[in-house]
Design a protein around this motif. Structure first.
Motif, mmCIF file in Angstrom:
data_model
loop_
_atom_site.group_PDB
_atom_site.id
_atom_site.type_symbol
_atom_site.label_atom_id
_atom_site.label_comp_id
_atom_site.label_asym_id
_atom_site.label_seq_id
_atom_site.Cartn_x
_atom_site.Cartn_y
_atom_site.Cartn_z
ATOM 1 N N VAL A 199 0.838 -1.200 0.000
ATOM 2 C CA VAL A 199 0.000 0.000 0.000
ATOM 3 C C VAL A 199 0.873 1.250 0.000
ATOM 4 O O VAL A 199 0.629 2.208 -0.747
ATOM 5 N N ARG A 200 1.925 1.246 0.832
ATOM 6 C CA ARG A 200 2.846 2.381 0.881
ATOM 7 C C ARG A 200 3.502 2.605 -0.477
ATOM 8 O O ARG A 200 3.563 3.743 -0.965
ATOM 9 N N LEU A 201 3.973 1.530 -1.107
ATOM 10 C CA LEU A 201 4.608 1.668 -2.419
ATOM 11 C C LEU A 201 3.631 2.210 -3.455
ATOM 12 O O LEU A 201 4.009 3.026 -4.304
ATOM 13 N N GLN A 202 2.377 1.779 -3.387
ATOM 14 C CA GLN A 202 1.374 2.287 -4.326
ATOM 15 C C GLN A 202 1.118 3.775 -4.090
ATOM 16 O O GLN A 202 1.016 4.553 -5.037
ATOM 17 N N ARG A 249 11.469 2.472 -7.565
ATOM 18 C CA ARG A 249 12.275 1.944 -8.677
ATOM 19 C C ARG A 249 12.810 0.556 -8.354
ATOM 20 O O ARG A 249 12.798 -0.333 -9.206
ATOM 21 N N GLU A 250 13.289 0.358 -7.118
ATOM 22 C CA GLU A 250 13.790 -0.959 -6.715
ATOM 23 C C GLU A 250 12.692 -2.010 -6.815
ATOM 24 O O GLU A 250 12.922 -3.110 -7.299
ATOM 25 N N TYR A 300 10.062 -1.871 -8.756
ATOM 26 C CA TYR A 300 9.774 -2.072 -10.183
ATOM 27 C C TYR A 300 10.789 -3.029 -10.806
ATOM 28 O O TYR A 300 10.432 -3.924 -11.555
ATOM 29 N N ILE A 301 12.056 -2.844 -10.470
ATOM 30 C CA ILE A 301 13.110 -3.705 -11.009
ATOM 31 C C ILE A 301 12.915 -5.144 -10.550
ATOM 32 O O ILE A 301 13.057 -6.080 -11.330
ATOM 33 N N GLU A 302 12.552 -5.332 -9.277
ATOM 34 C CA GLU A 302 12.326 -6.680 -8.762
ATOM 35 C C GLU A 302 11.179 -7.375 -9.478
ATOM 36 O O GLU A 302 11.204 -8.578 -9.683
ATOM 37 N N ASN A 303 10.158 -6.611 -9.876
ATOM 38 C CA ASN A 303 8.972 -7.195 -10.484
ATOM 39 C C ASN A 303 8.975 -7.156 -12.009
ATOM 40 O O ASN A 303 8.025 -7.624 -12.623
ATOM 41 N N SER A 304 10.005 -6.564 -12.606
ATOM 42 C CA SER A 304 10.025 -6.485 -14.063
ATOM 43 C C SER A 304 10.390 -7.847 -14.654
ATOM 44 O O SER A 304 11.113 -8.628 -14.044
ATOM 45 N N PRO A 305 9.861 -8.126 -15.826
ATOM 46 C CA PRO A 305 10.130 -9.435 -16.432
ATOM 47 C C PRO A 305 11.598 -9.586 -16.828
ATOM 48 O O PRO A 305 12.254 -8.621 -17.206
ATOM 49 N N ALA A 306 12.078 -10.790 -16.698
ATOM 50 C CA ALA A 306 13.459 -11.081 -17.096
ATOM 51 C C ALA A 306 13.514 -11.259 -18.610
ATOM 52 O O ALA A 306 12.531 -11.634 -19.240
ATOM 53 N N ILE A 307 14.657 -10.995 -19.167
ATOM 54 C CA ILE A 307 14.853 -11.229 -20.596
ATOM 55 C C ILE A 307 15.183 -12.701 -20.778
ATOM 56 O O ILE A 307 16.099 -13.232 -20.149
ATOM 57 N N TYR A 326 12.966 11.626 -2.828
ATOM 58 C CA TYR A 326 13.982 10.847 -3.529
ATOM 59 C C TYR A 326 14.136 9.452 -2.929
ATOM 60 O O TYR A 326 14.367 8.475 -3.653
ATOM 61 N N ASN A 327 13.996 9.330 -1.624
ATOM 62 C CA ASN A 327 14.061 8.023 -0.974
ATOM 63 C C ASN A 327 12.897 7.146 -1.445
ATOM 64 O O ASN A 327 13.073 5.962 -1.755
ATOM 65 N N ARG A 328 11.711 7.728 -1.504
ATOM 66 C CA ARG A 328 10.540 6.982 -1.988
ATOM 67 C C ARG A 328 10.704 6.605 -3.457
ATOM 68 O O ARG A 328 10.345 5.494 -3.867
#
Length: 106
Positions: A15-18, A56-57, A59-66, A49-51
């Motif tokens: 919820v916080r991230l959203q 971003r972190e 998003y990177i964790e949940n982004s699809p792998a190539i 900037y911390n948020r």
């Protein structure tokens, strides 16, 4: 009991991230600088900037792998489609260029 606590903590983090994502999108759509937007919304720039970093972190964790794929050799063009965008590439495109393009699209 431990698993309920873990679930609640996970939900709170999501919820916080959203909420932070919504704030970041609002700042970007506002046309204001980050400092101006933060002042207007009562958020310290360092907090913003911390948020942003944490969003971003996540998003990177949940982004699809190539996933590597082999491209068959033929004289036909390679066609890539995503979100209504179609790209047609020559069949002899280098693997490096194709990988870089797919990486940017994802």
């Amino acid at each position: 009991m431990q698993s309920n606590t873990t679930s609640i903590t996970t939900i709170k983090q999501e919820v916080r991230l959203q909420e932070w994502t919504t704030q970041i999108e609002a700042q970007q759509a506002s046309g204001l600088t980050i400092r101006e937007w933060c002042k207007e919304n009562g958020i310290k720039p360092n907090t913003y900037y911390n948020r942003l970093r944490k969003v971003r972190e996540q998003y990177i964790e949940n982004s699809p792998a190539i996933v590597p794929v082999s491209v068959p050799c033929s004289n036909e063009n390679i066609r890539i489609e995503k979100n209504g965008l179609q790209i047609s590439l020559p069949a002899d495109i280098s693997a490096y260029t194709l990988t870089a393009l797919v990486h940017e699209l994802c």
